[in-house]
Write a protein that holds these residues in place. Sequence first.
Motif, PDB file in Angstrom:
ATOM      1  N   GLU A  30       0.845  -1.189   0.000  1.00  0.00           N
ATOM      2  CA  GLU A  30       0.000   0.000   0.000  1.00  0.00           C
ATOM      3  C   GLU A  30       0.882   1.241   0.000  1.00  0.00           C
ATOM      4  O   GLU A  30       1.782   1.382   0.833  1.00  0.00           O
ATOM      5  N   LEU A  31       0.638   2.125  -0.969  1.00  0.00           N
ATOM      6  CA  LEU A  31       1.438   3.338  -1.129  1.00  0.00           C
ATOM      7  C   LEU A  31       0.537   4.564  -1.193  1.00  0.00           C
ATOM      8  O   LEU A  31      -0.583   4.478  -1.677  1.00  0.00           O
ATOM      9  N   PRO A  32       1.051   5.710  -0.726  1.00  0.00           N
ATOM     10  CA  PRO A  32       0.279   6.946  -0.873  1.00  0.00           C
ATOM     11  C   PRO A  32       0.183   7.314  -2.349  1.00  0.00           C
ATOM     12  O   PRO A  32       1.091   7.031  -3.128  1.00  0.00           O
ATOM     13  N   TRP A  33      -0.922   7.919  -2.746  1.00  0.00           N
ATOM     14  CA  TRP A  33      -1.169   8.249  -4.138  1.00  0.00           C
ATOM     15  C   TRP A  33      -1.614   9.699  -4.243  1.00  0.00           C
ATOM     16  O   TRP A  33      -2.391  10.164  -3.435  1.00  0.00           O
ATOM     17  N   GLY A  34      -1.132  10.395  -5.220  1.00  0.00           N
ATOM     18  CA  GLY A  34      -1.559  11.778  -5.424  1.00  0.00           C
ATOM     19  C   GLY A  34      -0.557  12.772  -4.891  1.00  0.00           C
ATOM     20  O   GLY A  34       0.646  12.562  -4.972  1.00  0.00           O
ATOM     21  N   GLY A  35      -1.059  13.842  -4.311  1.00  0.00           N
ATOM     22  CA  GLY A  35      -0.226  14.950  -3.858  1.00  0.00           C
ATOM     23  C   GLY A  35       0.513  14.679  -2.568  1.00  0.00           C
ATOM     24  O   GLY A  35       0.466  13.592  -2.022  1.00  0.00           O
ATOM     25  N   PRO A  36       1.164  15.707  -2.033  1.00  0.00           N
ATOM     26  CA  PRO A  36       1.996  15.555  -0.833  1.00  0.00           C
ATOM     27  C   PRO A  36       1.232  15.608   0.490  1.00  0.00           C
ATOM     28  O   PRO A  36       1.810  15.377   1.534  1.00  0.00           O
ATOM     29  N   THR A  51      11.680  -4.436   0.291  1.00  0.00           N
ATOM     30  CA  THR A  51      12.625  -4.629   1.384  1.00  0.00           C
ATOM     31  C   THR A  51      12.390  -6.008   1.993  1.00  0.00           C
ATOM     32  O   THR A  51      11.421  -6.697   1.666  1.00  0.00           O
ATOM     33  N   THR A  52      13.254  -6.406   2.915  1.00  0.00           N
ATOM     34  CA  THR A  52      13.069  -7.692   3.593  1.00  0.00           C
ATOM     35  C   THR A  52      11.805  -7.696   4.448  1.00  0.00           C
ATOM     36  O   THR A  52      11.324  -8.747   4.837  1.00  0.00           O
ATOM     37  N   PHE A  53      11.247  -6.507   4.720  1.00  0.00           N
ATOM     38  CA  PHE A  53      10.016  -6.395   5.501  1.00  0.00           C
ATOM     39  C   PHE A  53       8.773  -6.311   4.613  1.00  0.00           C
ATOM     40  O   PHE A  53       7.666  -6.118   5.104  1.00  0.00           O
ATOM     41  N   GLY A  54       8.946  -6.389   3.273  1.00  0.00           N
ATOM     42  CA  GLY A  54       7.817  -6.328   2.359  1.00  0.00           C
ATOM     43  C   GLY A  54       7.330  -4.923   2.070  1.00  0.00           C
ATOM     44  O   GLY A  54       6.198  -4.724   1.654  1.00  0.00           O
ATOM     45  N   ASN A  55       8.188  -3.927   2.283  1.00  0.00           N
ATOM     46  CA  ASN A  55       7.838  -2.533   2.001  1.00  0.00           C
ATOM     47  C   ASN A  55       8.444  -2.096   0.670  1.00  0.00           C
ATOM     48  O   ASN A  55       9.371  -2.722   0.159  1.00  0.00           O
ATOM     49  N   ALA A  56       7.947  -0.998   0.144  1.00  0.00           N
ATOM     50  CA  ALA A  56       8.529  -0.416  -1.059  1.00  0.00           C
ATOM     51  C   ALA A  56       9.941   0.070  -0.741  1.00  0.00           C
ATOM     52  O   ALA A  56      10.208   0.581   0.344  1.00  0.00           O
ATOM     53  N   ILE A  57      10.843  -0.104  -1.692  1.00  0.00           N
ATOM     54  CA  ILE A  57      12.216   0.360  -1.531  1.00  0.00           C
ATOM     55  C   ILE A  57      12.296   1.811  -1.980  1.00  0.00           C
ATOM     56  O   ILE A  57      11.766   2.156  -3.039  1.00  0.00           O
ATOM     57  N   ARG A  58      12.966   2.633  -1.219  1.00  0.00           N
ATOM     58  CA  ARG A  58      13.182   4.030  -1.622  1.00  0.00           C
ATOM     59  C   ARG A  58      14.114   4.029  -2.831  1.00  0.00           C
ATOM     60  O   ARG A  58      15.152   3.377  -2.829  1.00  0.00           O
ATOM     61  N   ALA A  59      13.738   4.748  -3.861  1.00  0.00           N
ATOM     62  CA  ALA A  59      14.477   4.742  -5.126  1.00  0.00           C
ATOM     63  C   ALA A  59      15.938   5.124  -4.946  1.00  0.00           C
ATOM     64  O   ALA A  59      16.829   4.484  -5.517  1.00  0.00           O
ATOM     65  N   ASN A  60      16.206   6.155  -4.142  1.00  0.00           N
ATOM     66  CA  ASN A  60      17.599   6.585  -3.994  1.00  0.00           C
ATOM     67  C   ASN A  60      18.448   5.537  -3.289  1.00  0.00           C
ATOM     68  O   ASN A  60      19.617   5.351  -3.614  1.00  0.00           O
ATOM     69  N   PHE A  62      17.882   2.200  -3.370  1.00  0.00           N
ATOM     70  CA  PHE A  62      18.067   1.117  -4.340  1.00  0.00           C
ATOM     71  C   PHE A  62      19.132   1.500  -5.368  1.00  0.00           C
ATOM     72  O   PHE A  62      20.031   0.715  -5.659  1.00  0.00           O
ATOM     73  N   ASN A  63      19.034   2.709  -5.917  1.00  0.00           N
ATOM     74  CA  ASN A  63      20.001   3.145  -6.925  1.00  0.00           C
ATOM     75  C   ASN A  63      21.430   3.163  -6.389  1.00  0.00           C
ATOM     76  O   ASN A  63      22.351   2.680  -7.036  1.00  0.00           O
ATOM     77  N   ASP A  64      21.619   3.742  -5.203  1.00  0.00           N
ATOM     78  CA  ASP A  64      22.970   3.894  -4.649  1.00  0.00           C
ATOM     79  C   ASP A  64      23.567   2.607  -4.097  1.00  0.00           C
ATOM     80  O   ASP A  64      24.775   2.419  -4.149  1.00  0.00           O
ATOM     81  N   GLU A  65      22.724   1.730  -3.554  1.00  0.00           N
ATOM     82  CA  GLU A  65      23.254   0.546  -2.875  1.00  0.00           C
ATOM     83  C   GLU A  65      23.133  -0.746  -3.666  1.00  0.00           C
ATOM     84  O   GLU A  65      23.799  -1.727  -3.329  1.00  0.00           O
ATOM     85  N   VAL A  66      22.294  -0.767  -4.704  1.00  0.00           N
ATOM     86  CA  VAL A  66      22.096  -2.008  -5.460  1.00  0.00           C
ATOM     87  C   VAL A  66      22.358  -1.806  -6.950  1.00  0.00           C
ATOM     88  O   VAL A  66      23.225  -2.451  -7.534  1.00  0.00           O
ATOM     89  N   TRP A  67      21.576  -0.914  -7.572  1.00  0.00           N
ATOM     90  CA  TRP A  67      21.595  -0.770  -9.023  1.00  0.00           C
ATOM     91  C   TRP A  67      22.942  -0.284  -9.555  1.00  0.00           C
ATOM     92  O   TRP A  67      23.556  -0.916 -10.415  1.00  0.00           O
ATOM     93  N   LYS A  68      23.423   0.843  -9.047  1.00  0.00           N
ATOM     94  CA  LYS A  68      24.674   1.403  -9.573  1.00  0.00           C
ATOM     95  C   LYS A  68      25.890   0.534  -9.259  1.00  0.00           C
ATOM     96  O   LYS A  68      26.759   0.372 -10.119  1.00  0.00           O
ATOM     97  N   PRO A  69      25.989  -0.082  -8.068  1.00  0.00           N
ATOM     98  CA  PRO A  69      27.103  -1.011  -7.862  1.00  0.00           C
ATOM     99  C   PRO A  69      27.068  -2.196  -8.847  1.00  0.00           C
ATOM    100  O   PRO A  69      28.110  -2.640  -9.320  1.00  0.00           O
ATOM    101  N   ALA A  70      25.854  -2.666  -9.185  1.00  0.00           N
ATOM    102  CA  ALA A  70      25.749  -3.755 -10.164  1.00  0.00           C
ATOM    103  C   ALA A  70      26.198  -3.297 -11.546  1.00  0.00           C
ATOM    104  O   ALA A  70      26.900  -4.025 -12.262  1.00  0.00           O
ATOM    105  N   LEU A  71      25.797  -2.079 -11.950  1.00  0.00           N
ATOM    106  CA  LEU A  71      26.240  -1.539 -13.239  1.00  0.00           C
ATOM    107  C   LEU A  71      27.751  -1.376 -13.273  1.00  0.00           C
ATOM    108  O   LEU A  71      28.402  -1.685 -14.282  1.00  0.00           O
ATOM    109  N   ALA A  72      28.327  -0.908 -12.168  1.00  0.00           N
ATOM    110  CA  ALA A  72      29.777  -0.727 -12.112  1.00  0.00           C
ATOM    111  C   ALA A  72      30.494  -2.074 -12.204  1.00  0.00           C
ATOM    112  O   ALA A  72      31.482  -2.213 -12.927  1.00  0.00           O
TER     113      ALA A  72
END
Length: 104
Positions: A30-36, A51-60, A62-72
Motif C-alpha cells: 500500500e502506497l500513498p497516491w496523489g499529492g503531498p 525490502t526484507t520487511f515487504g515494504n517499497a524500496i526508496r528509489a535513492n 536502491f540506486n545507490d546501494e544495489v543498481w549502480k554497484p551492479a552496473l559498475a
Amino acid sequence: MMGRQGWGIPPSVAAELRAHFLQHPAIEVELPWGGPEPDRERRSFPLLVTTTFGNAIRANIFNDEVWKPALAKAGVIPVREKRQRWKASRKDGFHVLPGTPTPP
C-alpha cells in the motif's frame, strides 16, 4: 520470443524469469497516491522488488546501494571513488529496463 510488451527476450531468459516469478510472486504494497498532503489516498500495487520487511524500496537507496554497484561491476558505468557520489546518468537508470514479462 517476443514478450507481450513487444520486446524480445531469449527463450532461456523468459523461462528463468517465469520460474522466478512463480516462486517469488509480487507483493501487494500500500502506497500513498496523489499529492503531498498527509491524508492523501492510498492504493495497493504489486511490487517485485521490496525490502526484507515487504515494504517499497526508496528509489535513492536502491540506486545507490544495489543498481549502480551492479552496473559498475558489469562495467557499464565507472566504479565510484570512496566517499564520492555516483555519476548521474538517466540512460543507465533502473527504469530503462523493459516491462515485466507476463507468464503465458
